[in-house]
Design an enzyme around this catalytic site. Structure first.
Site, short mmCIF file in Angstrom:
data_model
loop_
_atom_site.label_atom_id
_atom_site.label_comp_id
_atom_site.label_asym_id
_atom_site.label_seq_id
_atom_site.Cartn_x
_atom_site.Cartn_y
_atom_site.Cartn_z
N ASN A 162 0.80 -1.23 0.00
CA ASN A 162 0.00 0.00 0.00
C ASN A 162 0.83 1.28 0.00
O ASN A 162 0.52 2.21 -0.74
CB ASN A 162 -1.01 -0.02 1.15
CG ASN A 162 -0.35 -0.15 2.51
OD1 ASN A 162 0.63 -0.86 2.68
ND2 ASN A 162 -0.88 0.54 3.48
N GLY A 218 6.32 -13.90 -3.48
CA GLY A 218 5.13 -13.95 -2.65
C GLY A 218 5.42 -14.48 -1.26
O GLY A 218 6.55 -14.40 -0.76
N SER A 239 -0.33 -7.80 7.05
CA SER A 239 -1.57 -8.13 7.75
C SER A 239 -1.27 -8.86 9.06
O SER A 239 -0.21 -9.47 9.23
CB SER A 239 -2.42 -9.04 6.86
OG SER A 239 -1.73 -10.25 6.63
N GLU A 260 4.77 -5.08 12.38
CA GLU A 260 3.89 -3.90 12.24
C GLU A 260 2.69 -4.39 11.44
O GLU A 260 2.80 -4.65 10.24
CB GLU A 260 4.63 -2.78 11.49
CG GLU A 260 5.93 -2.33 12.13
CD GLU A 260 5.73 -1.31 13.25
OE1 GLU A 260 4.60 -0.84 13.44
OE2 GLU A 260 6.73 -1.00 13.93
N LEU A 261 1.51 -4.50 12.10
CA LEU A 261 0.41 -5.27 11.51
C LEU A 261 -0.84 -4.43 11.22
O LEU A 261 -0.78 -3.22 11.14
CB LEU A 261 0.11 -6.46 12.42
CG LEU A 261 1.35 -7.29 12.79
CD1 LEU A 261 1.01 -8.41 13.76
CD2 LEU A 261 2.03 -7.84 11.55
N GLY A 262 -1.96 -5.11 11.07
CA GLY A 262 -3.19 -4.48 10.59
C GLY A 262 -3.83 -3.55 11.62
O GLY A 262 -3.39 -3.45 12.76
N CYS A 294 -2.94 1.16 6.77
CA CYS A 294 -3.11 0.40 8.02
C CYS A 294 -3.83 1.23 9.07
O CYS A 294 -4.60 0.71 9.85
CB CYS A 294 -1.76 -0.06 8.54
SG CYS A 294 -0.58 1.30 8.71
P1 NAD Z 1 0.04 -9.44 3.68
O1 NAD Z 1 0.32 -9.83 5.10
O2 NAD Z 1 -0.76 -10.36 2.87
O3 NAD Z 1 1.42 -9.20 2.89
C1 NAD Z 1 2.43 -8.34 3.37
C2 NAD Z 1 3.79 -8.89 2.95
O4 NAD Z 1 4.01 -10.15 3.59
C3 NAD Z 1 3.89 -9.18 1.44
O5 NAD Z 1 5.21 -8.92 1.03
C4 NAD Z 1 3.58 -10.67 1.37
O6 NAD Z 1 4.12 -11.29 0.21
C5 NAD Z 1 4.24 -11.18 2.64
N1 NAD Z 1 3.66 -12.38 3.22
C6 NAD Z 1 2.34 -12.72 3.26
N2 NAD Z 1 2.20 -13.89 3.91
C7 NAD Z 1 3.43 -14.29 4.30
C8 NAD Z 1 3.93 -15.42 4.99
N3 NAD Z 1 3.13 -16.39 5.43
N4 NAD Z 1 5.27 -15.51 5.22
C9 NAD Z 1 6.09 -14.52 4.81
N5 NAD Z 1 5.68 -13.45 4.11
C10 NAD Z 1 4.36 -13.32 3.87
O7 NAD Z 1 -0.61 -7.99 3.74
P2 NAD Z 1 -1.48 -7.26 2.64
O8 NAD Z 1 -2.89 -7.66 2.85
O9 NAD Z 1 -0.92 -7.40 1.30
O10 NAD Z 1 -1.25 -5.75 3.13
C11 NAD Z 1 -2.17 -5.06 3.84
C12 NAD Z 1 -2.04 -5.32 5.33
O11 NAD Z 1 -0.84 -4.75 5.83
C13 NAD Z 1 -3.15 -4.67 6.10
O12 NAD Z 1 -3.58 -5.55 7.11
C14 NAD Z 1 -2.50 -3.45 6.70
O13 NAD Z 1 -3.11 -2.94 7.86
C15 NAD Z 1 -1.12 -3.95 6.96
N6 NAD Z 1 -0.19 -2.85 7.06
C16 NAD Z 1 0.34 -2.54 8.27
C17 NAD Z 1 1.18 -1.45 8.40
C18 NAD Z 1 1.76 -1.07 9.72
O14 NAD Z 1 2.73 -0.32 9.74
N7 NAD Z 1 1.21 -1.52 10.84
C19 NAD Z 1 1.49 -0.69 7.28
C20 NAD Z 1 0.93 -1.05 6.06
C21 NAD Z 1 0.10 -2.14 5.95
#
Ligand code: NAD
Length: 494
Positions: A162, A218, A239, A260-262, A294
């Site tokens: 994002n 991925g 997430s 740093e999560l959702g 997020c």
């Molecule tokens: P996602 O967790 O699906 O993916 C994020 C990253 O992690 C990607 O590079 C993906 O390829 C990788 N990934 C996914 N599953 C994995 C696994 N099992 N092992 C290792 N790597 C893995 O997230 P998304 O849905 O694409 O992005 C949006 C989410 O990110 C939302 O929940 C949002 O709130 C969160 N987010 C948090 C912050 C923060 O700073 N807290 C900032 C931006 C986005």
């Protein structure tokens, strides 16, 4: 200021990187290739290499090899490379902006925020190598007792789509500056702006080969980073679901994680504010970057007495925001990232309406362009209240008392950001004291980040993680060591 153009050479010439990954200081073939898609048009706008587990092992090995000499390099030299990187973001802002707009569907002002942040993150990181890196401790023994902050080793950075540049650079720059090497795995959907740009900037800035690698891929590629023994810690932004999986995997080898999560952040509006301003603030918090933030305003909680008028004003803002291709027209909202994300948003909207909410405006889409949507009378059990939406949707729920407002704001597994609007600032602060949140903004919406603030959430938004600012970054990317030194060998009674 993004117009300092003193270099004419291209930073992002695809001839350098198309179809490749950046590993061990070289643009190499990955295990496969894929198209870089433009969400606004559905067209391929480039090609990238994708990294396999074997690619991760190779990059991690060369990162581990390069790390010690990088950490031993004089601090002025490491700082100089970070400063040069900061300059390069500014010099190549036009090219980088073009990629952020097309690859991630951002409007240009949002792309500029990312580029400014990237430059500032590198300049702030440039101050880290010269900082004092320990403390002298008091001791009753005839010894010198002290602490030192040492690099962790190889940092694996996993970043989302994002804000692809900010969310990569905010970890990469301080981790490098503190003497670590870094293997970055950006989201494959935005791996040019979240990966290739960083590789090219640090390459041009003179970072030694192997210290930084960029491996698009991925979840499997991310998992390979978590499992690689040469990688000492994982900095994950994404997430809560992904973070849980990463933490579980890392737990098996007791690998350090920074998560740093959702979020599902609330904007609480008391009944004493200017409702027109409140509607504009809520619209920005909920619809900015199509709600794919997020800390987006995911829930609007408003005093029942003023709710009807507020909803009407918010809907007026929503329905006037132009939605379209940000590369070809002046719009407020671009496309969401892909069809999966769009369908998820639509499922949350329709099931929330099925559960009794009123669709005030929006709720429709064309291709990946989702209309800014306002839902009123949203129950605290409805999907739009319970789930992180990550789309341009403002669900409105009413409260009668401040107790009810606090309970509603707290009734989520997340705790990232919180906004409270009131003319009585101390009442706002007292309310904030009752709501679990890593970030609080009194009289503003929920989306805010500066390079020096300690960003992070509580509960399922991040178990204690903080990033940004020297103190948090040093905590995040160094290990603390206790050292004692005696002048001669002591005598023990054994
Ligand atoms: P996602 O967790 O699906 O993916 C994020 C990253 O992690 C990607 O590079 C993906 O390829 C990788 N990934 C996914 N599953 C994995 C696994 N099992 N092992 C290792 N790597 C893995 O997230 P998304 O849905 O694409 O992005 C949006 C989410 O990110 C939302 O929940 C949002 O709130 C969160 N987010 C948090 C912050 C923060 O700073 N807290 C900032 C931006 C986005």
């Amino acid at each position: 200021m993004l117009s300092e153009k003193t270099e004419t050479t291209k930073l992002l010439d695809p001839a350098t990187w198309a179809g490749r990954i950046f590993s061990g200081g070289e643009w190499a073939s990955g295990s496969s290739e894929y198209d870089v898609m433009e969400p606004a048009t559905g067209q391929a706008i480039g090609r990238l290499g994708a990294a396999s587990g074997a690619d991760v092992r190779k990059a991690a090995k060369s990162a581990a090899k390069a790390q010690r000499s990088w950490a031993a390099m004089p601090y002025e030299e490491r700082a100089g490379i970070m400063r040069k990187a900061g300059d390069l973001w500014r010099q190549h802002a036009d090219e980088v902006r073009g990629w952020i707009v097309r690859e991630s569907g951002s409007i240009p002002p949002k792309a500029d925020i990312e580029i400014n942040f990237a430059a500032s993150a590198c300049y702030e990181a440039a101050a880290l190598p010269s900082m004092a890196y320990g403390q002298v401790l008091r001791t009753p023994q005839a010894q010198l007792s002290m602490t030192r902050r040492l690099p962790v080793g190889v940092v694996g950075v996993i970043s989302p789509f994002n804000f692809p540049l900010i969310l990569s650079i905010r970890a990469v720059a301080p981790a490098l500056a503190l003497g670590n090497s870094v293997v970055l795995k950006p989201d494959p959907r935005t791996a040019v702006c979240g990966g290739v740009t960083l590789a090219r900037v640090f390459q041009e800035a003179g970072l030694p080969a192997g210290v930084f690698s960029v491996l698009p891929g991925g979840a499997d590629t991310g998992a390979a980073l978590v499992e690689d023994p040469a990688i000492s810690m994982i900095s994950f932004t994404g997430s809560t679901r992904g973070g849980r999986l990463v933490a579980e995997m890392a737990g098996r080898s007791l690998k350090r994680t920074h998560l740093e999560l959702g979020g599902n952040s609330a904007l609480v509006i008391l009944d004493d504010v200017d409702l027109e301003k409140a509607a504009s603030i809520a619209a920005f918090g909920a619809f900015n970057h199509q709600g794919q933030i997020c800390m987006a305003t995911d829930r609007v909680l408003i005093a029942e007495r003023v709710a009807d008028e507020f909803v009407e004003r918010l809907a007026a803002h929503a329905s006037h925001l132009p939605v379209g291709n940000p590369a070809t027209g002046q719009v407020a909202l671009g496309p969401v990232i892909d069809a999966g994300q769009r369908d998820r948003i639509h499922r949350i909207v329709t099931t929330t309406v099925d559960k009794g909410a009123r669709l005030v405006t929006g709720g429709t889409f064309e291709e990946l362009f989702y209309k800014p949507t306002v839902l009123a009378n949203v129950a605290s059990t409805a999907p739009a209240f319970v789930e992180e939406i990550f789309g341009p949707v403002a669900p409105v729920t009413t409260f009668r008392t401040l107790d009810e407002a606090a309970d509603l704001a707290n009734s989520t597994e997340y705790g990232l950001s919180l906004g409270i609007l009131t003319t009585d600032v101390m009442r706002g602060l007292a309310l904030a004291d009752r709501i679990d949140s890593g970030i609080v903004h009194i009289n503003d919406q929920t989306v805010m980040d500066e390079v020096v603030n300690p960003f992070g959430g509580v509960k399922s938004s991040g178990p204690g993680a903080r990033i940004g600012g020297a103190e948090s970054n040093i905590d995040a990317f160094t290990n603390l060591q206790w050292v004692t030194i005696r002048g001669d060998l002591p005598q023990y009674p054994f």
